[in-house]
Design a protein around this motif. Structure first.
Motif, PDB file in Angstrom:
ATOM      1  N   LEU A 228       7.727   7.837   4.713  1.00 49.29           N
ATOM      2  CA  LEU A 228       7.542   8.419   6.041  1.00 49.29           C
ATOM      3  C   LEU A 228       8.623   7.899   6.973  1.00 49.29           C
ATOM      4  O   LEU A 228       9.015   6.739   6.879  1.00 49.29           O
ATOM      5  CB  LEU A 228       6.175   8.027   6.618  1.00 49.29           C
ATOM      6  N   GLY A 229       9.080   8.767   7.863  1.00 52.35           N
ATOM      7  CA  GLY A 229      10.065   8.364   8.848  1.00 52.35           C
ATOM      8  C   GLY A 229       9.881   9.138  10.137  1.00 52.35           C
ATOM      9  O   GLY A 229       9.466  10.302  10.118  1.00 52.35           O
ATOM     10  N   THR A 230      10.202   8.502  11.257  1.00 54.12           N
ATOM     11  CA  THR A 230      10.111   9.129  12.571  1.00 54.12           C
ATOM     12  C   THR A 230      11.086   8.454  13.510  1.00 54.12           C
ATOM     13  O   THR A 230      11.314   7.249  13.406  1.00 54.12           O
ATOM     14  CB  THR A 230       8.678   9.042  13.142  1.00 54.12           C
ATOM     15  N   ASN A 231      11.689   9.252  14.416  1.00 49.16           N
ATOM     16  CA  ASN A 231      12.530   8.636  15.446  1.00 49.16           C
ATOM     17  C   ASN A 231      12.384   9.333  16.795  1.00 49.16           C
ATOM     18  O   ASN A 231      13.257   9.230  17.645  1.00 49.16           O
ATOM     19  CB  ASN A 231      13.996   8.556  15.010  1.00 49.16           C
ATOM     20  N   LEU A 232      11.281  10.020  16.991  1.00 46.65           N
ATOM     21  CA  LEU A 232      10.991  10.660  18.272  1.00 46.65           C
ATOM     22  C   LEU A 232       9.600  10.276  18.746  1.00 46.65           C
ATOM     23  O   LEU A 232       8.684  10.154  17.929  1.00 46.65           O
ATOM     24  CB  LEU A 232      11.078  12.188  18.152  1.00 46.65           C
ATOM     25  N   GLY A 233       9.442  10.122  20.057  1.00 48.06           N
ATOM     26  CA  GLY A 233       8.123   9.838  20.611  1.00 48.06           C
ATOM     27  C   GLY A 233       7.657   8.436  20.298  1.00 48.06           C
ATOM     28  O   GLY A 233       8.451   7.512  20.123  1.00 48.06           O
ATOM     29  N   ASP A 234       6.343   8.262  20.195  1.00 44.18           N
ATOM     30  CA  ASP A 234       5.731   6.974  19.857  1.00 44.18           C
ATOM     31  C   ASP A 234       5.725   6.849  18.337  1.00 44.18           C
ATOM     32  O   ASP A 234       4.845   7.383  17.663  1.00 44.18           O
ATOM     33  CB  ASP A 234       4.310   6.907  20.432  1.00 44.18           C
ATOM     34  N   GLU A 235       6.722   6.148  17.812  1.00 45.87           N
ATOM     35  CA  GLU A 235       6.915   6.110  16.360  1.00 45.87           C
ATOM     36  C   GLU A 235       5.715   5.537  15.616  1.00 45.87           C
ATOM     37  O   GLU A 235       5.297   6.074  14.594  1.00 45.87           O
ATOM     38  CB  GLU A 235       8.186   5.329  15.991  1.00 45.87           C
ATOM     39  N   GLU A 236       5.148   4.435  16.125  1.00 47.57           N
ATOM     40  CA  GLU A 236       3.991   3.845  15.442  1.00 47.57           C
ATOM     41  C   GLU A 236       2.819   4.820  15.426  1.00 47.57           C
ATOM     42  O   GLU A 236       2.122   4.947  14.419  1.00 47.57           O
ATOM     43  CB  GLU A 236       3.593   2.526  16.098  1.00 47.57           C
TER      44      GLU A 236
ATOM     45  N   SER B 298       2.934   0.230   3.475  1.00 45.88           N
ATOM     46  CA  SER B 298       3.881  -0.844   3.752  1.00 45.88           C
ATOM     47  C   SER B 298       3.840  -1.206   5.231  1.00 45.88           C
ATOM     48  O   SER B 298       3.278  -0.478   6.057  1.00 45.88           O
ATOM     49  CB  SER B 298       5.304  -0.399   3.395  1.00 45.88           C
ATOM     50  N   THR B 299       4.465  -2.315   5.551  1.00 41.98           N
ATOM     51  CA  THR B 299       4.711  -2.617   6.953  1.00 41.98           C
ATOM     52  C   THR B 299       5.760  -1.633   7.455  1.00 41.98           C
ATOM     53  O   THR B 299       6.472  -0.989   6.666  1.00 41.98           O
ATOM     54  CB  THR B 299       5.206  -4.067   7.128  1.00 41.98           C
ATOM     55  N   LEU B 300       5.875  -1.519   8.771  1.00 39.12           N
ATOM     56  CA  LEU B 300       6.841  -0.599   9.354  1.00 39.12           C
ATOM     57  C   LEU B 300       8.222  -1.244   9.365  1.00 39.12           C
ATOM     58  O   LEU B 300       8.367  -2.440   9.612  1.00 39.12           O
ATOM     59  CB  LEU B 300       6.422  -0.218  10.772  1.00 39.12           C
ATOM     60  N   LEU B 301       9.226  -0.443   9.088  1.00 41.31           N
ATOM     61  CA  LEU B 301      10.604  -0.907   9.025  1.00 41.31           C
ATOM     62  C   LEU B 301      11.432  -0.102  10.019  1.00 41.31           C
ATOM     63  O   LEU B 301      11.410   1.128   9.983  1.00 41.31           O
ATOM     64  CB  LEU B 301      11.162  -0.718   7.611  1.00 41.31           C
ATOM     65  N   VAL B 302      12.134  -0.790  10.892  1.00 40.33           N
ATOM     66  CA  VAL B 302      13.025  -0.112  11.837  1.00 40.33           C
ATOM     67  C   VAL B 302      14.401  -0.008  11.182  1.00 40.33           C
ATOM     68  O   VAL B 302      14.899  -0.974  10.602  1.00 40.33           O
ATOM     69  CB  VAL B 302      13.115  -0.890  13.168  1.00 40.33           C
ATOM     70  N   SER B 303      14.997   1.195  11.246  1.00 37.84           N
ATOM     71  CA  SER B 303      16.289   1.409  10.602  1.00 37.84           C
ATOM     72  C   SER B 303      17.168   2.317  11.451  1.00 37.84           C
ATOM     73  O   SER B 303      16.689   3.047  12.311  1.00 37.84           O
ATOM     74  CB  SER B 303      16.094   2.015   9.212  1.00 37.84           C
ATOM     75  N   GLU B 304      18.446   2.273  11.163  1.00 35.83           N
ATOM     76  CA  GLU B 304      19.410   3.152  11.821  1.00 35.83           C
ATOM     77  C   GLU B 304      19.344   4.534  11.169  1.00 35.83           C
ATOM     78  O   GLU B 304      18.973   4.662  10.006  1.00 35.83           O
ATOM     79  CB  GLU B 304      20.824   2.578  11.686  1.00 35.83           C
ATOM     80  N   PRO B 305      19.732   5.574  11.896  1.00 37.35           N
ATOM     81  CA  PRO B 305      19.781   6.914  11.292  1.00 37.35           C
ATOM     82  C   PRO B 305      20.693   6.915  10.071  1.00 37.35           C
ATOM     83  O   PRO B 305      21.676   6.172  10.024  1.00 37.35           O
ATOM     84  CB  PRO B 305      20.358   7.792  12.404  1.00 37.35           C
TER      85      PRO B 305
ATOM     86  N   GLU C 253      19.548   5.150  -2.740  1.00 39.65           N
ATOM     87  CA  GLU C 253      20.682   4.964  -1.833  1.00 39.65           C
ATOM     88  C   GLU C 253      20.226   4.543  -0.435  1.00 39.65           C
ATOM     89  O   GLU C 253      21.059   4.277   0.427  1.00 39.65           O
ATOM     90  CB  GLU C 253      21.472   6.269  -1.702  1.00 39.65           C
ATOM     91  N   ARG C 254      18.939   4.515  -0.205  1.00 41.06           N
ATOM     92  CA  ARG C 254      18.412   4.326   1.139  1.00 41.06           C
ATOM     93  C   ARG C 254      17.529   3.085   1.218  1.00 41.06           C
ATOM     94  O   ARG C 254      16.406   3.079   0.738  1.00 41.06           O
ATOM     95  CB  ARG C 254      17.587   5.557   1.537  1.00 41.06           C
ATOM     96  N   ASP C 255      18.039   2.034   1.845  1.00 40.51           N
ATOM     97  CA  ASP C 255      17.248   0.814   2.014  1.00 40.51           C
ATOM     98  C   ASP C 255      15.968   1.089   2.793  1.00 40.51           C
ATOM     99  O   ASP C 255      14.935   0.477   2.524  1.00 40.51           O
ATOM    100  CB  ASP C 255      18.055  -0.266   2.739  1.00 40.51           C
ATOM    101  N   PHE C 256      16.021   2.019   3.755  1.00 44.19           N
ATOM    102  CA  PHE C 256      14.842   2.310   4.561  1.00 44.19           C
ATOM    103  C   PHE C 256      13.733   2.968   3.749  1.00 44.19           C
ATOM    104  O   PHE C 256      12.592   3.025   4.188  1.00 44.19           O
ATOM    105  CB  PHE C 256      15.194   3.164   5.797  1.00 44.19           C
ATOM    106  N   VAL C 257      14.066   3.432   2.544  1.00 41.52           N
ATOM    107  CA  VAL C 257      13.055   3.935   1.610  1.00 41.52           C
ATOM    108  C   VAL C 257      12.668   2.833   0.626  1.00 41.52           C
ATOM    109  O   VAL C 257      11.489   2.582   0.390  1.00 41.52           O
ATOM    110  CB  VAL C 257      13.579   5.169   0.833  1.00 41.52           C
TER     111      VAL C 257
END
Length: 137
Positions: free
Chosen positions: A9-17, A38-45, A123-127
């Protein structure tokens, strides 16, 4: 028959949590039992530029749905939560929610609409970071 499906799961708009929480609730209603998050992970686009960072998570679910039905339900949840455009041909956008099927049991599927395991996940650490957490829990 019960199957194990791993979702990213990923989100970058609104209230992410709140977005992640709402997606998890809907997944529990429409797809199956959420066994681990999992715990939530903050990542760059990834793959595009945005002023908004992402919040990512991974889930392990138990489901009776077949893979294509899981895909249909994840897209239904995305639309219901307000996602208006999908990423096509490597063109990524800000999004209120993105739900990717990462793995489904040990199936390998390669169709136009569904590829499993997810072809870009390694290829994606955020995954991979949230997925590793769920796999090892």
């Amino acid at each position: 028959m019960k199957h194990t499906v791993y979702l990213g799961l990923g989100t970058n708009l609104g209230d992410e949590e709140e977005n992640i929480g709402e997606a998890v609730r809907r997944i529990g209603e429409l797809i199956g039992t959420v066994e681990c998050q999992s715990t939530l992970l903050v990542s760059e686009p990834w793959g595009f530029e945005s002023e908004n960072t992402f919040v990512n998570a991974a889930l392990r679910c138990s489901t009776e749905l077949e893979p294509m039905d899981v895909l249909e339900k994840t897209q239904e949840i995305e639309r219901a939560m307000g996602r208006t455009q999908k990423s096509v041909d490597g063109q990524y956008h800000d999004r209120i929610i993105d739900i990717d099927i990462l793995m489904y049991d040990d199936l390998h599927i390669d169709t136009k609409t569904l590829k499993l395991p997810h072809p870009l996940m390694k290829e994606r650490d955020f995954v991979m970071i949230p997925l590793e957490e769920v796999l090892n829990h």
